[in-house]
Enzyme design. Structure first.
Site, PDB file in Angstrom:
ATOM      1  N   LYS A 111       0.848  -1.211   0.000  1.00 10.38           N
ATOM      2  CA  LYS A 111       0.000   0.000   0.000  1.00 10.38           C
ATOM      3  C   LYS A 111       0.874   1.248   0.000  1.00 10.38           C
ATOM      4  CE  LYS A 111      -4.340  -1.779   0.686  1.00 10.38           C
ATOM      5  NZ  LYS A 111      -4.518  -2.866   1.653  1.00 10.38           N
ATOM      6  N   LYS A 190      -5.749 -11.728 -12.035  1.00 15.19           N
ATOM      7  CA  LYS A 190      -6.552 -12.225 -10.921  1.00 15.19           C
ATOM      8  C   LYS A 190      -7.776 -11.315 -10.731  1.00 15.19           C
ATOM      9  CE  LYS A 190      -6.224 -12.576  -5.842  1.00 15.19           C
ATOM     10  NZ  LYS A 190      -7.078 -11.601  -5.261  1.00 15.19           N
ATOM     11  N   LYS A 193     -11.468  -6.585  -6.859  1.00 15.94           N
ATOM     12  CA  LYS A 193     -12.206  -5.326  -6.977  1.00 15.94           C
ATOM     13  C   LYS A 193     -11.240  -4.172  -7.239  1.00 15.94           C
ATOM     14  CE  LYS A 193     -12.746  -4.790  -1.970  1.00 15.94           C
ATOM     15  NZ  LYS A 193     -12.174  -6.101  -1.638  1.00 15.94           N
TER      16      LYS A 193
END
Ligand code: ADP
Ligand code: TRP
Length: 322
Positions: A111, A190, A193
Protein backbone atom coordinates in the site's frame (compact mmCIF):
# COMPACT_ATOMS: atom_id res chain seq x y z
CA UNK A 1 -13.64 -30.62 16.76
CA UNK A 2 -11.26 -27.98 15.39
CA UNK A 3 -12.51 -24.42 15.45
CA UNK A 4 -12.42 -22.79 12.02
CA UNK A 5 -12.52 -19.01 11.71
CA UNK A 6 -12.41 -16.53 8.88
CA UNK A 7 -13.26 -12.87 8.29
CA UNK A 8 -14.60 -10.99 5.29
CA UNK A 9 -13.86 -7.29 4.95
CA UNK A 10 -16.88 -5.24 3.80
CA UNK A 11 -15.03 -2.97 1.40
CA UNK A 12 -16.85 -3.73 -1.84
CA UNK A 13 -19.35 -5.90 -3.66
CA UNK A 14 -18.50 -9.60 -3.68
CA UNK A 15 -17.41 -11.19 -6.96
CA UNK A 16 -17.13 -14.76 -8.16
CA UNK A 17 -13.41 -14.79 -7.23
CA UNK A 18 -14.47 -14.24 -3.62
CA UNK A 19 -17.17 -16.88 -4.03
CA UNK A 20 -15.04 -19.70 -5.45
CA UNK A 21 -11.89 -18.69 -3.54
CA UNK A 22 -13.31 -18.00 -0.09
CA UNK A 23 -17.06 -18.33 0.38
CA UNK A 24 -17.79 -21.71 -1.12
CA UNK A 25 -14.88 -23.42 0.71
CA UNK A 26 -15.94 -21.80 4.00
CA UNK A 27 -19.56 -22.81 3.51
CA UNK A 28 -18.48 -26.38 2.77
CA UNK A 29 -16.45 -26.43 5.97
CA UNK A 30 -19.37 -25.42 8.18
CA UNK A 31 -20.68 -28.98 8.19
CA UNK A 32 -17.51 -30.59 9.51
CA UNK A 33 -16.35 -28.24 12.22
CA UNK A 34 -16.98 -25.54 14.67
CA UNK A 35 -17.22 -22.64 12.21
CA UNK A 36 -16.88 -18.95 13.15
CA UNK A 37 -17.35 -16.45 10.32
CA UNK A 38 -17.46 -12.71 10.80
CA UNK A 39 -17.87 -9.51 8.82
CA UNK A 40 -14.65 -7.61 9.48
CA UNK A 41 -16.13 -4.12 9.68
CA UNK A 42 -13.32 -2.71 11.86
CA UNK A 43 -10.94 -3.77 9.09
CA UNK A 44 -12.92 -1.71 6.58
CA UNK A 45 -12.02 1.51 8.45
CA UNK A 46 -8.75 1.87 6.56
CA UNK A 47 -10.41 1.28 3.18
CA UNK A 48 -13.66 3.26 3.45
CA UNK A 49 -14.45 6.59 5.08
CA UNK A 50 -18.12 6.86 4.17
CA UNK A 51 -20.56 5.69 6.87
CA UNK A 52 -23.41 4.88 4.48
CA UNK A 53 -21.09 2.89 2.27
CA UNK A 54 -19.78 0.87 5.21
CA UNK A 55 -23.31 0.06 6.36
CA UNK A 56 -24.29 -0.88 2.82
CA UNK A 57 -21.36 -3.24 2.22
CA UNK A 58 -21.77 -4.83 5.65
CA UNK A 59 -25.46 -5.49 5.01
CA UNK A 60 -24.64 -6.71 1.50
CA UNK A 61 -22.10 -9.23 2.73
CA UNK A 62 -24.48 -10.55 5.36
CA UNK A 63 -27.12 -11.08 2.65
CA UNK A 64 -24.63 -12.62 0.21
CA UNK A 65 -23.28 -15.17 2.66
CA UNK A 66 -26.68 -16.19 3.96
CA UNK A 67 -28.05 -16.41 0.41
CA UNK A 68 -25.12 -18.56 -0.72
CA UNK A 69 -25.64 -21.14 1.99
CA UNK A 70 -24.13 -19.99 5.26
CA UNK A 71 -26.32 -21.75 7.78
CA UNK A 72 -26.62 -19.91 11.12
CA UNK A 73 -27.59 -23.21 12.75
CA UNK A 74 -24.18 -24.61 11.85
CA UNK A 75 -21.89 -21.56 11.82
CA UNK A 76 -21.58 -18.61 14.18
CA UNK A 77 -21.94 -15.51 11.98
CA UNK A 78 -21.49 -12.03 13.37
CA UNK A 79 -20.32 -8.47 12.84
CA UNK A 80 -16.82 -7.94 14.22
CA UNK A 81 -17.65 -4.62 15.92
CA UNK A 82 -20.47 -6.25 17.93
CA UNK A 83 -17.70 -7.86 20.01
CA UNK A 84 -15.49 -4.85 20.77
CA UNK A 85 -13.17 -6.85 23.05
CA UNK A 86 -11.21 -7.54 19.88
CA UNK A 87 -9.89 -3.95 20.09
CA UNK A 88 -8.94 -4.43 23.73
CA UNK A 89 -7.05 -7.56 22.81
CA UNK A 90 -5.36 -5.72 19.93
CA UNK A 91 -3.76 -3.41 22.50
CA UNK A 92 -2.58 -6.25 24.71
CA UNK A 93 -0.92 -8.19 21.92
CA UNK A 94 0.20 -5.05 20.04
CA UNK A 95 2.28 -4.14 23.05
CA UNK A 96 4.33 -7.28 22.42
CA UNK A 97 4.49 -6.99 18.62
CA UNK A 98 7.85 -5.75 17.29
CA UNK A 99 7.75 -2.77 14.91
CA UNK A 100 10.08 -4.69 12.60
CA UNK A 101 7.52 -7.46 12.17
CA UNK A 102 4.85 -4.99 11.09
CA UNK A 103 7.26 -3.09 8.84
CA UNK A 104 7.88 -6.31 6.94
CA UNK A 105 4.17 -6.92 6.25
CA UNK A 106 3.47 -7.17 2.49
CA UNK A 107 0.06 -5.56 2.85
CA UNK A 108 1.62 -2.49 4.45
CA UNK A 109 4.58 -2.37 2.04
CA UNK A 110 2.35 -2.78 -1.04
CA UNK A 111 0.00 0.00 0.00
CA UNK A 112 2.78 2.45 0.84
CA UNK A 113 4.60 1.56 -2.41
CA UNK A 114 1.41 2.53 -4.26
CA UNK A 115 1.63 5.96 -2.64
CA UNK A 116 -1.20 5.42 -0.14
CA UNK A 117 -0.38 7.55 2.91
CA UNK A 118 -0.06 5.01 5.72
CA UNK A 119 -1.94 5.54 8.97
CA UNK A 120 -1.83 3.71 12.27
CA UNK A 121 -4.74 1.45 11.24
CA UNK A 122 -2.97 0.23 8.12
CA UNK A 123 0.21 -0.42 10.05
CA UNK A 124 -1.58 -2.18 12.92
CA UNK A 125 -3.86 -4.21 10.66
CA UNK A 126 -2.03 -7.54 11.19
CA UNK A 127 -2.35 -7.07 14.96
CA UNK A 128 -6.12 -6.60 14.72
CA UNK A 129 -6.25 -9.67 12.51
CA UNK A 130 -4.22 -11.65 15.06
CA UNK A 131 -6.67 -10.51 17.76
CA UNK A 132 -9.58 -11.73 15.59
CA UNK A 133 -8.03 -15.15 15.46
CA UNK A 134 -6.72 -15.47 19.03
CA UNK A 135 -9.84 -14.11 20.73
CA UNK A 136 -11.84 -17.12 19.55
CA UNK A 137 -9.39 -19.96 20.36
CA UNK A 138 -9.10 -20.67 16.66
CA UNK A 139 -7.41 -23.84 15.38
CA UNK A 140 -7.71 -23.38 11.64
CA UNK A 141 -7.88 -20.26 9.47
CA UNK A 142 -8.77 -21.07 5.86
CA UNK A 143 -7.49 -18.16 3.78
CA UNK A 144 -5.82 -17.53 0.45
CA UNK A 145 -2.09 -17.21 -0.15
CA UNK A 146 -2.26 -13.43 0.20
CA UNK A 147 -2.99 -13.88 3.90
CA UNK A 148 -0.19 -16.37 4.64
CA UNK A 149 2.12 -13.78 6.19
CA UNK A 150 -0.62 -12.51 8.49
CA UNK A 151 -1.12 -16.01 9.82
CA UNK A 152 2.58 -16.43 10.47
CA UNK A 153 2.51 -13.16 12.38
CA UNK A 154 -0.47 -14.36 14.40
CA UNK A 155 1.41 -17.48 15.37
CA UNK A 156 4.51 -15.44 16.35
CA UNK A 157 2.41 -13.08 18.44
CA UNK A 158 0.55 -15.92 20.19
CA UNK A 159 3.78 -17.75 20.98
CA UNK A 160 5.40 -14.60 22.33
CA UNK A 161 2.42 -13.80 24.56
CA UNK A 162 2.30 -17.37 25.85
CA UNK A 163 6.04 -17.28 26.61
CA UNK A 164 5.82 -13.90 28.31
CA UNK A 165 2.65 -14.34 30.37
CA UNK A 166 2.05 -18.10 30.43
CA UNK A 167 -0.22 -20.25 28.31
CA UNK A 168 -3.08 -18.03 27.17
CA UNK A 169 -3.79 -18.46 23.47
CA UNK A 170 -4.34 -21.39 21.15
CA UNK A 171 -1.64 -21.16 18.45
CA UNK A 172 -3.55 -21.50 15.16
CA UNK A 173 -2.54 -23.82 12.35
CA UNK A 174 -2.03 -22.60 8.86
CA UNK A 175 -4.31 -23.96 6.21
CA UNK A 176 -3.39 -22.10 3.07
CA UNK A 177 -4.97 -23.42 -0.04
CA UNK A 178 -2.02 -23.58 -2.46
CA UNK A 179 -3.88 -25.63 -5.00
CA UNK A 180 -6.81 -23.32 -5.39
CA UNK A 181 -5.97 -21.33 -8.50
CA UNK A 182 -6.87 -17.68 -8.44
CA UNK A 183 -10.06 -17.01 -10.36
CA UNK A 184 -9.15 -14.86 -13.38
CA UNK A 185 -10.97 -11.59 -14.02
CA UNK A 186 -12.41 -10.16 -17.23
CA UNK A 187 -8.95 -9.00 -18.32
CA UNK A 188 -7.15 -12.26 -17.48
CA UNK A 189 -5.44 -10.90 -14.33
CA UNK A 190 -6.55 -12.23 -10.92
CA UNK A 191 -10.14 -11.11 -10.35
CA UNK A 192 -10.08 -8.32 -7.79
CA UNK A 193 -12.21 -5.33 -6.98
CA UNK A 194 -9.04 -3.22 -7.09
CA UNK A 195 -8.50 -4.12 -10.77
CA UNK A 196 -12.05 -3.34 -11.90
CA UNK A 197 -12.23 -6.72 -13.68
CA UNK A 198 -14.91 -8.43 -11.62
CA UNK A 199 -17.99 -10.50 -12.32
CA UNK A 200 -20.27 -9.84 -9.36
CA UNK A 201 -22.10 -12.73 -7.70
CA UNK A 202 -25.29 -10.67 -7.59
CA UNK A 203 -25.89 -7.86 -10.01
CA UNK A 204 -27.97 -6.54 -12.82
CA UNK A 205 -28.54 -9.05 -15.61
CA UNK A 206 -28.01 -6.60 -18.48
CA UNK A 207 -24.84 -5.15 -16.99
CA UNK A 208 -23.36 -8.57 -16.35
CA UNK A 209 -24.29 -9.91 -19.77
CA UNK A 210 -22.55 -6.89 -21.28
CA UNK A 211 -19.46 -7.43 -19.13
CA UNK A 212 -19.18 -11.08 -20.15
CA UNK A 213 -19.90 -10.45 -23.83
CA UNK A 214 -17.25 -7.72 -23.71
CA UNK A 215 -14.39 -10.08 -22.76
CA UNK A 216 -11.64 -9.39 -25.28
CA UNK A 217 -10.33 -12.44 -27.16
CA UNK A 218 -7.79 -12.84 -29.93
CA UNK A 219 -8.50 -12.27 -33.61
CA UNK A 220 -8.41 -15.90 -34.81
CA UNK A 221 -11.46 -16.81 -36.93
CA UNK A 222 -14.13 -19.19 -35.54
CA UNK A 223 -13.07 -21.90 -38.02
CA UNK A 224 -9.43 -21.94 -36.91
CA UNK A 225 -8.48 -24.77 -34.52
CA UNK A 226 -7.27 -23.48 -31.13
CA UNK A 227 -4.73 -25.90 -29.65
CA UNK A 228 -4.49 -23.70 -26.52
CA UNK A 229 -8.25 -23.92 -25.81
CA UNK A 230 -7.74 -24.82 -22.14
CA UNK A 231 -6.07 -21.43 -21.57
CA UNK A 232 -9.02 -19.49 -22.96
CA UNK A 233 -10.44 -17.19 -20.29
CA UNK A 234 -14.09 -18.01 -21.03
CA UNK A 235 -13.29 -21.75 -20.83
CA UNK A 236 -11.57 -21.25 -17.46
CA UNK A 237 -14.59 -19.39 -16.11
CA UNK A 238 -17.00 -21.88 -17.65
CA UNK A 239 -15.19 -24.64 -15.72
CA UNK A 240 -16.33 -22.97 -12.50
CA UNK A 241 -20.01 -22.48 -13.33
CA UNK A 242 -20.92 -25.28 -15.78
CA UNK A 243 -21.09 -29.05 -15.25
CA UNK A 244 -17.74 -30.70 -16.01
CA UNK A 245 -18.87 -32.46 -19.21
CA UNK A 246 -20.41 -29.28 -20.60
CA UNK A 247 -17.21 -27.29 -20.04
CA UNK A 248 -15.12 -30.09 -21.55
CA UNK A 249 -17.38 -30.22 -24.58
CA UNK A 250 -16.97 -26.47 -25.20
CA UNK A 251 -13.22 -26.77 -24.74
CA UNK A 252 -13.05 -29.60 -27.30
CA UNK A 253 -15.16 -27.68 -29.80
CA UNK A 254 -12.95 -24.61 -29.42
CA UNK A 255 -9.83 -26.75 -29.86
CA UNK A 256 -11.20 -28.40 -33.01
CA UNK A 257 -12.31 -25.12 -34.57
CA UNK A 258 -15.82 -24.07 -35.53
CA UNK A 259 -16.93 -22.54 -32.26
CA UNK A 260 -17.06 -18.74 -32.32
CA UNK A 261 -16.04 -16.66 -29.31
CA UNK A 262 -19.46 -14.97 -29.28
CA UNK A 263 -21.25 -18.29 -28.81
CA UNK A 264 -18.78 -19.34 -26.15
CA UNK A 265 -19.31 -16.12 -24.19
CA UNK A 266 -23.08 -16.47 -24.54
CA UNK A 267 -22.83 -19.96 -23.01
CA UNK A 268 -20.61 -18.64 -20.24
CA UNK A 269 -23.15 -15.96 -19.37
CA UNK A 270 -26.05 -18.46 -19.33
CA UNK A 271 -24.22 -20.94 -17.09
CA UNK A 272 -23.02 -18.21 -14.76
CA UNK A 273 -26.52 -16.76 -14.51
CA UNK A 274 -28.08 -20.17 -13.85
CA UNK A 275 -25.44 -21.18 -11.34
CA UNK A 276 -26.38 -18.31 -9.03
CA UNK A 277 -30.13 -18.37 -9.79
CA UNK A 278 -31.21 -20.21 -6.61
CA UNK A 279 -29.02 -17.94 -4.50
CA UNK A 280 -30.59 -14.91 -6.19
CA UNK A 281 -34.03 -16.12 -5.14
CA UNK A 282 -32.85 -16.72 -1.58
CA UNK A 283 -31.22 -13.29 -1.46
CA UNK A 284 -34.41 -11.55 -2.59
CA UNK A 285 -36.29 -13.34 0.21
CA UNK A 286 -33.70 -12.18 2.73
CA UNK A 287 -33.83 -8.58 1.48
CA UNK A 288 -37.56 -8.65 2.20
CA UNK A 289 -36.82 -9.97 5.66
CA UNK A 290 -34.10 -7.69 7.01
CA UNK A 291 -35.21 -8.26 10.63
CA UNK A 292 -34.21 -11.89 10.24
CA UNK A 293 -30.74 -10.97 8.97
CA UNK A 294 -30.23 -8.57 11.86
CA UNK A 295 -31.36 -11.28 14.29
CA UNK A 296 -28.88 -13.78 12.84
CA UNK A 297 -26.03 -11.29 13.34
CA UNK A 298 -27.14 -10.44 16.88
CA UNK A 299 -27.45 -14.10 17.87
CA UNK A 300 -24.06 -14.76 16.31
CA UNK A 301 -22.53 -11.86 18.24
CA UNK A 302 -23.89 -13.31 21.50
CA UNK A 303 -22.38 -16.70 20.81
CA UNK A 304 -19.07 -15.14 19.74
CA UNK A 305 -19.10 -12.93 22.83
CA UNK A 306 -19.40 -15.95 25.10
CA UNK A 307 -16.10 -17.30 23.78
CA UNK A 308 -14.44 -13.87 23.62
CA UNK A 309 -15.14 -12.97 27.22
CA UNK A 310 -13.49 -16.18 28.47
CA UNK A 311 -10.34 -15.61 26.40
CA UNK A 312 -10.25 -11.96 27.40
CA UNK A 313 -10.59 -12.78 31.10
CA UNK A 314 -7.70 -15.23 30.77
CA UNK A 315 -5.50 -12.70 28.94
CA UNK A 316 -6.25 -9.88 31.42
CA UNK A 317 -5.54 -12.15 34.37
CA UNK A 318 -2.29 -13.52 32.92
CA UNK A 319 -0.80 -10.12 32.15
CA UNK A 320 -1.78 -8.60 35.49
CA UNK A 321 -4.54 -6.27 34.39
CA UNK A 322 -6.85 -8.18 36.73
P1 ADP B 1 -10.32 -8.33 -3.65
O1 ADP B 1 -9.03 -8.79 -4.30
O2 ADP B 1 -11.44 -8.25 -4.61
O3 ADP B 1 -10.12 -7.06 -2.84
P2 ADP B 1 -10.30 -9.59 -1.06
O4 ADP B 1 -8.84 -9.33 -0.94
O5 ADP B 1 -11.25 -8.80 -0.23
O6 ADP B 1 -10.71 -9.46 -2.61
O7 ADP B 1 -10.53 -11.14 -0.85
C1 ADP B 1 -11.47 -11.74 0.01
C2 ADP B 1 -11.30 -13.24 -0.07
O8 ADP B 1 -11.57 -13.71 -1.40
C3 ADP B 1 -9.88 -13.72 0.26
O9 ADP B 1 -9.97 -14.92 1.01
C4 ADP B 1 -9.24 -13.97 -1.09
O10 ADP B 1 -8.23 -14.95 -1.03
C5 ADP B 1 -10.44 -14.43 -1.93
N1 ADP B 1 -10.27 -14.00 -3.33
C6 ADP B 1 -10.30 -12.74 -3.80
N2 ADP B 1 -10.10 -12.69 -5.13
C7 ADP B 1 -9.94 -13.99 -5.53
C8 ADP B 1 -9.70 -14.61 -6.81
N3 ADP B 1 -9.61 -13.91 -7.92
N4 ADP B 1 -9.58 -15.96 -6.82
C9 ADP B 1 -9.67 -16.69 -5.69
N5 ADP B 1 -9.89 -16.17 -4.47
C10 ADP B 1 -10.03 -14.82 -4.38
N1 TRP C 1 -7.60 -9.70 6.26
C1 TRP C 1 -8.55 -10.61 5.66
C2 TRP C 1 -8.70 -10.27 4.16
O1 TRP C 1 -8.31 -9.20 3.73
C3 TRP C 1 -9.87 -10.53 6.35
C4 TRP C 1 -9.74 -10.89 7.79
C5 TRP C 1 -9.78 -10.04 8.85
C6 TRP C 1 -9.52 -12.20 8.31
N2 TRP C 1 -9.60 -10.74 10.01
C7 TRP C 1 -9.43 -12.06 9.71
C8 TRP C 1 -9.37 -13.45 7.72
C9 TRP C 1 -9.20 -13.17 10.55
C10 TRP C 1 -9.13 -14.55 8.55
C11 TRP C 1 -9.04 -14.41 9.94
O2 TRP C 1 -9.21 -11.10 3.41
Amino acid sequence: MPRILTGITPSGTLHIGNYFGAMRPAIELQAGGDAYYFIADYHSMTAITNAQERRGYTQGIALDWLACGLDPAKAVFWRQSDVPEVCELTWLIGSLTPMGLLERAHSFKDKTAKGIAPNFGLFAYPVLMAADILLYDTNIVPVGKDQKQHLEMTRDIAIKFNQTYGDTFVVPEERISETLAAVPGLDGQKMSKSYGNTIEIFGDEKVLRKKIMGIVMDSRTPAEPKPDAEKNLAIQLLRLVAPKDVATDFENRLRAGGLGYGDLKKALFEHYWNYFAPYRVKRAELVANSDYVEKVLKDGAERAQAVASKTMARALQHCGLR
